[in-house]
Design a protein around this motif. Structure first.
Motif, PDB file in Angstrom:
ATOM      1  N   ASP A 195      53.579 -40.943  78.056  1.00 55.04           N
ATOM      2  CA  ASP A 195      53.474 -40.592  79.474  1.00 55.04           C
ATOM      3  C   ASP A 195      52.727 -41.649  80.278  1.00 55.04           C
ATOM      4  OD1 ASP A 195      54.964 -38.289  79.416  1.00 55.04           O
ATOM      5  OD2 ASP A 195      53.259 -36.951  79.141  1.00 55.04           O
ATOM      6  N   ASP A 196      51.686 -42.234  79.696  1.00 59.73           N
ATOM      7  CA  ASP A 196      50.940 -43.271  80.417  1.00 59.73           C
ATOM      8  C   ASP A 196      51.834 -44.469  80.724  1.00 59.73           C
ATOM      9  OD1 ASP A 196      48.583 -41.858  80.531  1.00 59.73           O
ATOM     10  OD2 ASP A 196      47.753 -42.743  78.706  1.00 59.73           O
ATOM     11  N   GLU A 197      52.551 -44.918  79.721  1.00 61.08           N
ATOM     12  CA  GLU A 197      53.428 -46.076  79.913  1.00 61.08           C
ATOM     13  C   GLU A 197      54.577 -45.756  80.868  1.00 61.08           C
ATOM     14  OE1 GLU A 197      56.404 -48.979  77.294  1.00 61.08           O
ATOM     15  OE2 GLU A 197      55.070 -47.551  76.287  1.00 61.08           O
ATOM     16  N   ASN A 198      55.116 -44.535  80.752  1.00 67.30           N
ATOM     17  CA  ASN A 198      56.253 -44.156  81.582  1.00 67.30           C
ATOM     18  C   ASN A 198      55.850 -43.803  83.015  1.00 67.30           C
ATOM     19  OD1 ASN A 198      57.970 -44.462  79.394  1.00 67.30           O
ATOM     20  ND2 ASN A 198      57.874 -42.296  78.817  1.00 67.30           N
ATOM     21  N   GLY A 199      54.575 -43.457  83.211  1.00 68.56           N
ATOM     22  CA  GLY A 199      54.132 -43.029  84.530  1.00 68.56           C
ATOM     23  C   GLY A 199      54.477 -41.591  84.837  1.00 68.56           C
ATOM     24  N   PHE A 200      54.572 -40.748  83.784  1.00 67.43           N
ATOM     25  CA  PHE A 200      54.949 -39.349  83.947  1.00 67.43           C
ATOM     26  C   PHE A 200      53.712 -38.448  84.020  1.00 67.43           C
ATOM     27  CE2 PHE A 200      59.251 -39.854  81.526  1.00 67.43           C
ATOM     28  CZ  PHE A 200      59.723 -40.646  82.556  1.00 67.43           C
ATOM     29  N   VAL A 201      53.913 -37.243  84.572  1.00 63.91           N
ATOM     30  CA  VAL A 201      52.897 -36.201  84.627  1.00 63.91           C
ATOM     31  C   VAL A 201      53.393 -35.024  83.798  1.00 63.91           C
ATOM     32  CG1 VAL A 201      51.691 -34.563  86.147  1.00 63.91           C
ATOM     33  CG2 VAL A 201      52.138 -36.915  86.922  1.00 63.91           C
ATOM     34  N   ALA A 202      52.507 -34.382  83.047  1.00 69.61           N
ATOM     35  CA  ALA A 202      52.854 -33.204  82.255  1.00 69.61           C
ATOM     36  C   ALA A 202      52.499 -31.940  83.032  1.00 69.61           C
ATOM     37  CB  ALA A 202      52.113 -33.225  80.919  1.00 69.61           C
ATOM     38  N   ALA A 203      53.425 -30.998  83.083  1.00 61.75           N
ATOM     39  CA  ALA A 203      53.246 -29.796  83.900  1.00 61.75           C
ATOM     40  C   ALA A 203      52.224 -28.825  83.331  1.00 61.75           C
ATOM     41  CB  ALA A 203      54.586 -29.084  84.091  1.00 61.75           C
ATOM     42  N   ARG A 204      51.823 -29.032  82.077  1.00 58.45           N
ATOM     43  CA  ARG A 204      50.877 -28.119  81.423  1.00 58.45           C
ATOM     44  C   ARG A 204      51.407 -26.675  81.449  1.00 58.45           C
ATOM     45  NH1 ARG A 204      47.652 -28.691  77.995  1.00 58.45           N
ATOM     46  NH2 ARG A 204      45.816 -27.707  78.890  1.00 58.45           N
ATOM     47  N   ALA A 205      50.669 -25.722  82.015  1.00 63.07           N
ATOM     48  CA  ALA A 205      51.082 -24.315  81.952  1.00 63.07           C
ATOM     49  C   ALA A 205      52.030 -23.907  83.071  1.00 63.07           C
ATOM     50  CB  ALA A 205      49.845 -23.408  81.979  1.00 63.07           C
ATOM     51  N   LEU A 206      52.305 -24.792  84.010  1.00 62.88           N
ATOM     52  CA  LEU A 206      53.157 -24.429  85.142  1.00 62.88           C
ATOM     53  C   LEU A 206      54.629 -24.476  84.756  1.00 62.88           C
ATOM     54  CD1 LEU A 206      51.493 -26.188  88.202  1.00 62.88           C
ATOM     55  CD2 LEU A 206      51.171 -23.853  87.375  1.00 62.88           C
ATOM     56  N   GLY A 207      55.350 -23.394  85.072  1.00 68.76           N
ATOM     57  CA  GLY A 207      56.790 -23.389  84.908  1.00 68.76           C
ATOM     58  C   GLY A 207      57.453 -24.238  85.974  1.00 68.76           C
ATOM     59  N   VAL A 208      58.756 -24.367  85.884  1.00 71.65           N
ATOM     60  CA  VAL A 208      59.498 -25.288  86.746  1.00 71.65           C
ATOM     61  C   VAL A 208      59.338 -24.983  88.235  1.00 71.65           C
ATOM     62  CG1 VAL A 208      61.810 -26.110  87.330  1.00 71.65           C
ATOM     63  CG2 VAL A 208      61.126 -25.916  84.928  1.00 71.65           C
ATOM     64  N   PRO A 209      59.505 -23.724  88.698  1.00 71.58           N
ATOM     65  CA  PRO A 209      59.392 -23.483  90.147  1.00 71.58           C
ATOM     66  C   PRO A 209      58.024 -23.852  90.714  1.00 71.58           C
ATOM     67  CG  PRO A 209      60.467 -21.633  89.080  1.00 71.58           C
ATOM     68  CD  PRO A 209      59.910 -22.492  87.992  1.00 71.58           C
ATOM     69  N   LYS A 210      56.960 -23.494  89.996  1.00 71.44           N
ATOM     70  CA  LYS A 210      55.622 -23.806  90.514  1.00 71.44           C
ATOM     71  C   LYS A 210      55.294 -25.291  90.343  1.00 71.44           C
ATOM     72  CE  LYS A 210      53.172 -20.302  88.720  1.00 71.44           C
ATOM     73  NZ  LYS A 210      54.085 -19.186  88.382  1.00 71.44           N
ATOM     74  N   ALA A 211      55.821 -25.921  89.296  1.00 69.09           N
ATOM     75  CA  ALA A 211      55.637 -27.365  89.160  1.00 69.09           C
ATOM     76  C   ALA A 211      56.280 -28.091  90.334  1.00 69.09           C
ATOM     77  CB  ALA A 211      56.232 -27.847  87.839  1.00 69.09           C
ATOM     78  N   ARG A 212      57.445 -27.631  90.762  1.00 62.74           N
ATOM     79  CA  ARG A 212      58.101 -28.235  91.925  1.00 62.74           C
ATOM     80  C   ARG A 212      57.274 -28.026  93.195  1.00 62.74           C
ATOM     81  NH1 ARG A 212      60.929 -28.223  96.373  1.00 62.74           N
ATOM     82  NH2 ARG A 212      60.182 -26.109  96.740  1.00 62.74           N
ATOM     83  N   MET A 213      56.716 -26.816  93.365  1.00 64.10           N
ATOM     84  CA  MET A 213      55.905 -26.543  94.548  1.00 64.10           C
ATOM     85  C   MET A 213      54.663 -27.437  94.584  1.00 64.10           C
ATOM     86  SD  MET A 213      55.520 -24.917  97.337  1.00 64.10           S
ATOM     87  CE  MET A 213      56.715 -23.562  97.239  1.00 64.10           C
ATOM     88  N   LEU A 214      53.969 -27.554  93.453  1.00 64.74           N
ATOM     89  CA  LEU A 214      52.772 -28.392  93.418  1.00 64.74           C
ATOM     90  C   LEU A 214      53.135 -29.861  93.641  1.00 64.74           C
ATOM     91  CD1 LEU A 214      49.805 -28.951  93.024  1.00 64.74           C
ATOM     92  CD2 LEU A 214      50.122 -28.732  90.549  1.00 64.74           C
ATOM     93  N   THR A 215      54.214 -30.315  93.043  1.00 64.72           N
ATOM     94  CA  THR A 215      54.629 -31.707  93.230  1.00 64.72           C
ATOM     95  C   THR A 215      54.909 -32.005  94.699  1.00 64.72           C
ATOM     96  OG1 THR A 215      55.588 -31.752  91.008  1.00 64.72           O
ATOM     97  CG2 THR A 215      56.311 -33.456  92.540  1.00 64.72           C
TER      98      THR A 215
END
Length: 329
Positions: A288-308
């Motif tokens: 993830d560090d090399e790719n520049g990604f974020v892990a959603a941890r406990a958030l499901g897809v709809p709430k991950a989209r809202m936070l993003t």
């Protein structure tokens, strides 16, 4: 458990949904959401003995699949005013169940926790056999009127359960026990006459975490077995400012798709790995560090989209800084 010495002064903001829906026949499966206005609804609730001093305002009268930025904006503005109004103790929002988790989480992220804010809905319309909405509403009033509800952020009340906005999700299409929570299943059990919390408030004197701002379009990229780079690229040709990956298992994806997303991350897009599974943690992986990604941890897809979307709106696009918001409890 505690109870107020006088009926709580509650602002009820109505947006429609099944809780205000009608079918015209107690046995019909189909119905129209948002048919009962807030004044009529509160009159019925008071007639059944739901104890509160109500002020009702109709924000919308829709099925929650049609919730949009204009409705969210008005809801947020009304609740902000209520937070500063010494004549109001709490806010209850009647809402359709399809997008209740998104609205609750949006408000939770952008409001202070000084007064209780409770979302409530129903799985059956008002004229159906076994209508669950009025009991849910009475439960929501019981929660909103409890002094210990303050400092817990936005709450969702359904089926005698009280859920935190960060944890809650709709997990059933029809059953009245349609909502679940993860990682906390629920934070209290409630009936119209009793409320039992499972722990102390966790957001005492907590301000808004993010500013309420117009949300950019953040797409969800649904991953499937055998997905090609071309299929992923086709959905992302408009170069969005953020992307939420509805990934396999713990946020996984075929390597060709990963390479497409790496290119988006390198141009400054906030790429978040979430999971299409029902629940579970999506932890950071070594790449993830090399790719520049974020892990959603406990958030499901709809709430991950809202936070993003909120992070991008607030100018937070650095993956490490964004990760801290996803790591919160």
């Amino acid at each position: 458990m505690s109870a107020p010495s006088q009926p709580p002064r509650i602002l009820v903001l109505a947006t429609g949904g099944t809780i205000a829906g009608q079918a015209g026949d107690a046995m019909r499966a189909d119905y129209r959401p948002g048919q009962v206005g807030i004044e009529a609804y509160l009159e019925q609730a008071s007639g059944l003995g739901v104890a509160a001093q109500f002020t009702g305002r109709q924000i919308a009268n829709i099925g929650s699949e049609d919730i949009d930025a204009s409705i969210w904006s008005r809801l947020h503005a009304e609740i902000e005013l209520a937070m500063r109004d010494d004549e109001l103790d709490a806010v209850v929002v009647t809402h359709g169940t399809d997008t209740a988790e998104e609205t609750a989480f949006l408000l939770d992220l952008t409001l202070p926790s000084t007064k209780p804010v409770v979302l409530v809905g129903a799985m059956r319309p008002t004229d159906a056999v076994g209508y669950d909405g009025m009991r849910n509403f009475a439960n929501a009033v019981r929660v909103a009127g409890d002094p210990d509800a303050a400092g817990r952020g936005v709450l969702v009340v359904m089926g005698d359960r009280v859920h935190s906005a960060r944890d809650v999700r709709k997990a059933e299409t029809r059953a009245t026990e349609a909502f679940r929570g993860f990682p906390r299943e629920s934070v209290a059990i409630v009936t119209p006459s009793r409320l039992d919390w499972f722990g102390a408030p966790w957001r005492v004197d907590d301000g808004a975490r993010l500013k309420f701002l117009p949300l950019p379009e953040v797409p969800i990229l649904a991953i499937y077995a055998g997905m090609s780079a071309a299929a992923a690229s086709h959905q992302l040709t408009h170069n969005p400012p953020g992307i939420v990956v509805s990934g396999l298992g713990e946020g996984n994806m075929p390597d060709p798709v990963r390479q497409v997303l790496v290119q988006h991350a390198r141009r400054g897009c906030l790429v978040v790995r979430a999971s299409r599974t029902d629940q579970g943690l999506v932890d950071r992986e070594p790449e993830d560090d090399e790719n520049g990604f974020v892990a959603a941890r406990a958030l499901g897809v709809p709430k991950a989209r809202m936070l993003t979307a909120l992070l991008v709106a607030n100018g937070i696009t650095d993956p490490a800084e964004a990760q801290r918001f996803f790591d919160e409890r």
